[in-house]
Design an enzyme around this catalytic site. Structure first.
Site, PDB file in Angstrom:
ATOM      1  N   LYS A  73      -2.146  15.937  -8.911  1.00 45.83           N
ATOM      2  CA  LYS A  73      -1.191  15.726 -10.005  1.00 45.83           C
ATOM      3  C   LYS A  73      -0.338  16.979 -10.234  1.00 45.83           C
ATOM      4  CE  LYS A  73      -2.332  11.474 -10.800  1.00 45.83           C
ATOM      5  NZ  LYS A  73      -1.379  10.388 -10.579  1.00 45.83           N
TER       6      LYS A  73
ATOM      7  N   ASP B  53       0.884  -1.164   0.000  1.00 50.30           N
ATOM      8  CA  ASP B  53       0.000   0.000   0.000  1.00 50.30           C
ATOM      9  C   ASP B  53       0.924   1.217   0.000  1.00 50.30           C
ATOM     10  OD1 ASP B  53      -1.614   2.160   0.473  1.00 50.30           O
ATOM     11  OD2 ASP B  53      -2.826   1.175   2.016  1.00 50.30           O
TER      12      ASP B  53
ATOM     13  N   SER C 193      -0.441  13.809 -14.689  1.00 50.11           N
ATOM     14  CA  SER C 193      -1.619  13.848 -15.569  1.00 50.11           C
ATOM     15  C   SER C 193      -1.689  15.185 -16.298  1.00 50.11           C
ATOM     16  CB  SER C 193      -2.890  13.671 -14.733  1.00 50.11           C
ATOM     17  OG  SER C 193      -4.033  13.904 -15.533  1.00 50.11           O
TER      18      SER C 193
ATOM     19  N   TYR D 112      -8.379  15.735  -7.511  1.00 52.04           N
ATOM     20  CA  TYR D 112      -7.493  14.804  -8.246  1.00 52.04           C
ATOM     21  C   TYR D 112      -6.480  15.603  -9.056  1.00 52.04           C
ATOM     22  CZ  TYR D 112      -5.829  11.675 -11.901  1.00 52.04           C
ATOM     23  OH  TYR D 112      -5.009  10.990 -12.768  1.00 52.04           O
TER      24      TYR D 112
HETATM   25  N1  LIG Z   1      -6.312   6.319 -17.117  1.00 52.38           N
HETATM   26  C1  LIG Z   1      -6.262   7.618 -17.304  1.00 52.38           C
HETATM   27  O1  LIG Z   1      -7.069   8.187 -18.046  1.00 52.38           O
HETATM   28  C2  LIG Z   1      -5.190   8.441 -16.625  1.00 52.38           C
HETATM   29  C3  LIG Z   1      -4.930   9.725 -17.115  1.00 52.38           C
HETATM   30  C4  LIG Z   1      -3.935  10.491 -16.505  1.00 52.38           C
HETATM   31  C5  LIG Z   1      -3.210   9.956 -15.455  1.00 52.38           C
HETATM   32  N2  LIG Z   1      -3.485   8.698 -14.988  1.00 52.38           N
HETATM   33  C6  LIG Z   1      -2.676   8.190 -13.871  1.00 52.38           C
HETATM   34  O2  LIG Z   1      -2.021   7.020 -14.288  1.00 52.38           O
HETATM   35  C7  LIG Z   1      -1.775   6.182 -13.162  1.00 52.38           C
HETATM   36  C8  LIG Z   1      -2.258   4.770 -13.463  1.00 52.38           C
HETATM   37  O3  LIG Z   1      -3.644   4.824 -13.683  1.00 52.38           O
HETATM   38  P1  LIG Z   1      -4.459   3.699 -14.492  1.00 52.38           P
HETATM   39  O4  LIG Z   1      -5.409   4.420 -15.331  1.00 52.38           O
HETATM   40  O5  LIG Z   1      -3.522   2.718 -15.069  1.00 52.38           O
HETATM   41  O6  LIG Z   1      -5.290   3.079 -13.271  1.00 52.38           O
HETATM   42  P2  LIG Z   1      -5.674   1.565 -12.882  1.00 52.38           P
HETATM   43  O7  LIG Z   1      -6.771   1.703 -11.891  1.00 52.38           O
HETATM   44  O8  LIG Z   1      -5.845   0.735 -14.101  1.00 52.38           O
HETATM   45  O9  LIG Z   1      -4.346   1.052 -12.163  1.00 52.38           O
HETATM   46  C9  LIG Z   1      -3.925   1.577 -10.934  1.00 52.38           C
HETATM   47  C10 LIG Z   1      -3.226   0.469 -10.170  1.00 52.38           C
HETATM   48  O10 LIG Z   1      -2.793   1.053  -8.919  1.00 52.38           O
HETATM   49  C11 LIG Z   1      -3.084   0.126  -7.873  1.00 52.38           C
HETATM   50  N3  LIG Z   1      -3.224   0.845  -6.605  1.00 52.38           N
HETATM   51  C12 LIG Z   1      -4.255   1.642  -6.225  1.00 52.38           C
HETATM   52  N4  LIG Z   1      -4.043   2.082  -4.972  1.00 52.38           N
HETATM   53  C13 LIG Z   1      -2.865   1.557  -4.567  1.00 52.38           C
HETATM   54  C14 LIG Z   1      -2.125   1.644  -3.363  1.00 52.38           C
HETATM   55  N5  LIG Z   1      -2.563   2.364  -2.302  1.00 52.38           N
HETATM   56  N6  LIG Z   1      -0.945   0.991  -3.281  1.00 52.38           N
HETATM   57  C15 LIG Z   1      -0.487   0.251  -4.337  1.00 52.38           C
HETATM   58  N7  LIG Z   1      -1.159   0.125  -5.492  1.00 52.38           N
HETATM   59  C16 LIG Z   1      -2.328   0.772  -5.600  1.00 52.38           C
HETATM   60  C17 LIG Z   1      -4.370  -0.560  -8.315  1.00 52.38           C
HETATM   61  O11 LIG Z   1      -4.562  -1.812  -7.661  1.00 52.38           O
HETATM   62  C18 LIG Z   1      -4.147  -0.706  -9.818  1.00 52.38           C
HETATM   63  O12 LIG Z   1      -3.506  -1.945 -10.132  1.00 52.38           O
HETATM   64  C19 LIG Z   1      -2.488   6.841 -11.984  1.00 52.38           C
HETATM   65  O13 LIG Z   1      -1.564   7.567 -11.220  1.00 52.38           O
HETATM   66  C20 LIG Z   1      -3.488   7.773 -12.652  1.00 52.38           C
HETATM   67  O14 LIG Z   1      -3.801   8.867 -11.842  1.00 52.38           O
HETATM   68  C21 LIG Z   1      -4.457   7.932 -15.558  1.00 52.38           C
END
Ligand SMILES: NC(=O)c1ccc[n+]([C@@H]2O[C@H](COP(=O)([O-])OP(=O)(O)OC[C@H]3O[C@@H](n4cnc5c(N)ncnc54)[C@H](O)[C@@H]3O)[C@@H](O)[C@H]2O)c1
Length: 248
Positions: free
Chosen positions: A156, A59, A139, A152
């Site tokens: 970022k 975590d 982001s 959020y």
């Molecule tokens: N998907 C989008 O549109 C988008 C856009 C901009 C930025 N992001 C950023 O990209 C990153 C990845 O996002 P994603 O879209 O792949 O999300 P996702 O939900 O597919 O993956 C996130 C992963 O993080 C893990 N996680 C969550 N809380 C956790 C914790 N406390 N400790 C350890 N692991 C933890 C989850 O289990 C999951 O496997 C994030 O930081 C998100 O903010 C995503």
């Protein structure tokens, strides 16, 4: 084999962008710790990758848990060359004064405190080695925020400032720190950003991306590989948009 002989930790490596980064790093020869709170998904991903990957349940918002991640990685692989702070969460789209304190605290601890905690436990090892590469997954929302995801997006923005501060402070020790700013991407998290996954909402999001498609885990893997490889040895403190032109 651009990451041959490197050891990388990818937080949130079991899903979405993190899984794309893990896949690319493995293809380029790195040994990778898939560090995720979702034990089952992390173990499944590591099993598929064989000897070059290890699952570790963490975590990222908890001090003791991040300490154990650093310890387990050093025990298994002997060093840490690359850290990708990718794990992240969001609150659902909502008026900023209606987001619950619990949701705010969750976003704050997973997106912000984790960067401090991984630095606390992993930077000392990188300093000792005289080198390292850290990548923060921020982001486009941190650069150019849109309504209803305010807390959020602010998390970022914090991450981008932290990236620059860390970069300038750690440069003399041979540690580079960069960020990527993904635009909305095809991952399980996308639904949470959209609120509801309908053709209308998708079209609204897509209309803001000049290249005309959502980003993918492969896009993030490619950008992360460059920034974490020695090819980027002169690049630090950058927050690179991987956004199809959304922030122009
Ligand atoms: N998907 C989008 O549109 C988008 C856009 C901009 C930025 N992001 C950023 O990209 C990153 C990845 O996002 P994603 O879209 O792949 O999300 P996702 O939900 O597919 O993956 C996130 C992963 O993080 C893990 N996680 C969550 N809380 C956790 C914790 N406390 N400790 C350890 N692991 C933890 C989850 O289990 C999951 O496997 C994030 O930081 C998100 O903010 C995503």
């Amino acid at each position: 084999m651009r990451l041959k002989d490197k050891v990388a930790i990818v937080t949130g490596g079991a899903s979405g962008f993190g899984a794309g980064i893990v896949k690319k790093f493995l293809e380029e020869g790195a040994r990778v710790v898939i560090a995720d709170i979702n034990a089952e998904a992390a173990q499944t991903a590591a099993k598929a990758a064989g000897d070059m990957a290890m699952a570790h349940v963490v975590d990222v918002s908890k001090d003791e848990s991040v300490a154990m991640l650093a310890k387990a990685t050093l025990e298994a692989f002997g060093k840490i060359d690359i850290l990708v702070n990718n794990a992240g969460v969001t609150h659902l789209p909502s008026a900023l004064d209606e987001v619950s304190e619990a949701d705010f605290d969750r976003v704050f601890s997973v997106n912000i405190k984790s960067v401090y905690l991984t630095a606390k436990h992993i930077v000392p090892h990188m300093k000792e080695n005289g080198k390292g590469a850290i990548l923060n997954v921020a982001s486009t929302g941190g650069v150019s925020p849109r309504p209803r995801l305010t807390w959020y997006n602010a998390s970022k923005g914090w991450m981008i400032t932290a990236t620059k501060g860390m970069a300038v402070e750690l440069a003399p020790q041979g540690i580079r720190v960069n960020a990527i700013n993904p635009v909305a991407g095809e991952t399980p998290l996308l639904k949470s950003f959209m609120g509801e996954d309908t053709p209308e909402v998708r079209a609204k999001f897509l209309s803001t991306i000049p290249i005309g498609r959502f980003s993918t885990p492969e896009d993030m893997g490619n950008a992360a590989c460059f920034l974490c490889s020695d090819e980027a040895s002169m690049v630090t403190g950058v927050a690179m948009e991987v956004d199809g032109g959304r922030c122009i």
